[in-house]
Design an enzyme around this catalytic site. Structure first.
Site, short mmCIF file in Angstrom:
data_model
loop_
_atom_site.label_atom_id
_atom_site.label_comp_id
_atom_site.label_asym_id
_atom_site.label_seq_id
_atom_site.Cartn_x
_atom_site.Cartn_y
_atom_site.Cartn_z
N HIS A 50 0.84 -1.19 0.00
CA HIS A 50 0.00 0.00 0.00
C HIS A 50 0.88 1.25 0.00
O HIS A 50 1.94 1.28 0.63
CB HIS A 50 -0.92 0.00 1.22
CG HIS A 50 -2.02 1.02 1.13
ND1 HIS A 50 -1.81 2.34 1.38
CD2 HIS A 50 -3.32 0.87 0.81
CE1 HIS A 50 -2.94 3.00 1.22
NE2 HIS A 50 -3.89 2.12 0.87
N HIS A 51 0.44 2.28 -0.68
CA HIS A 51 1.20 3.52 -0.78
C HIS A 51 1.40 4.18 0.59
O HIS A 51 2.34 4.94 0.78
CB HIS A 51 0.50 4.49 -1.75
CG HIS A 51 1.37 5.61 -2.20
ND1 HIS A 51 2.34 5.43 -3.15
CD2 HIS A 51 1.44 6.90 -1.81
CE1 HIS A 51 2.97 6.59 -3.36
NE2 HIS A 51 2.43 7.50 -2.55
N ALA A 52 0.56 3.89 1.55
CA ALA A 52 0.74 4.42 2.90
C ALA A 52 1.98 3.82 3.57
O ALA A 52 2.55 4.41 4.48
CB ALA A 52 -0.49 4.13 3.77
#
Length: 131
Positions: free
Chosen positions: A69-71
């Site tokens: 995930h980009h987070a």
């Protein structure tokens, strides 16, 4: 937390969940179709937001799909992570241009500058990814 907001929590990954084989695909076209489906399938937010999928049938060797995930990591961090995981070091940095060398190489009247090589993320060597 109790309000329903997402928060960072230390956890021990469940490797049986995070690293697993998929159904067999038919060559690179099957791998591409699987990746297209995975791009529209959210990661399970009740687990750490990453997974490694081993894809049989993707070619002469199984395909590997790494979803993060980009987070957890942005694009630059992901490039560094993939290089760390798969053993490819970033290219050696080119020497920095000095003011004199840029002035000498720049054609008169041109706005073109010599910028040197792209910038790569710092090495992740020595970083522990375990909790």
């Amino acid at each position: 937390d109790d309000t329903g907001r997402l928060v960072w929590q230390p956890c021990k990954p469940d490797y049986d969940w995070h690293v697993r084989a998929t159904e067999r695909v038919e060559g690179t076209d099957g791998l591409a179709d699987l990746c297209a489906t995975l791009m529209t399938t959210p990661l399970d937010v009740s687990r750490p937001l990453w997974e490694v999928l081993i894809v049989p049938g993707a070619g002469a060797h199984p395909g590997i799909v790494l979803r993060v995930h980009h987070a957890v990591a942005d694009g630059v961090a992901m490039v560094a992570l993939v290089q760390l995981l798969f053993g490819q070091a970033p290219p050696a940095a080119a020497p920095r241009a000095t003011t004199a060398s840029v002035a000498a190489s720049k054609p008169k009247g041109s706005l073109r500058l010599s910028l040197g090589s792209p910038v790569f993320a710092p090495s992740l060597a020595g970083t522990s990814f375990e909790t």
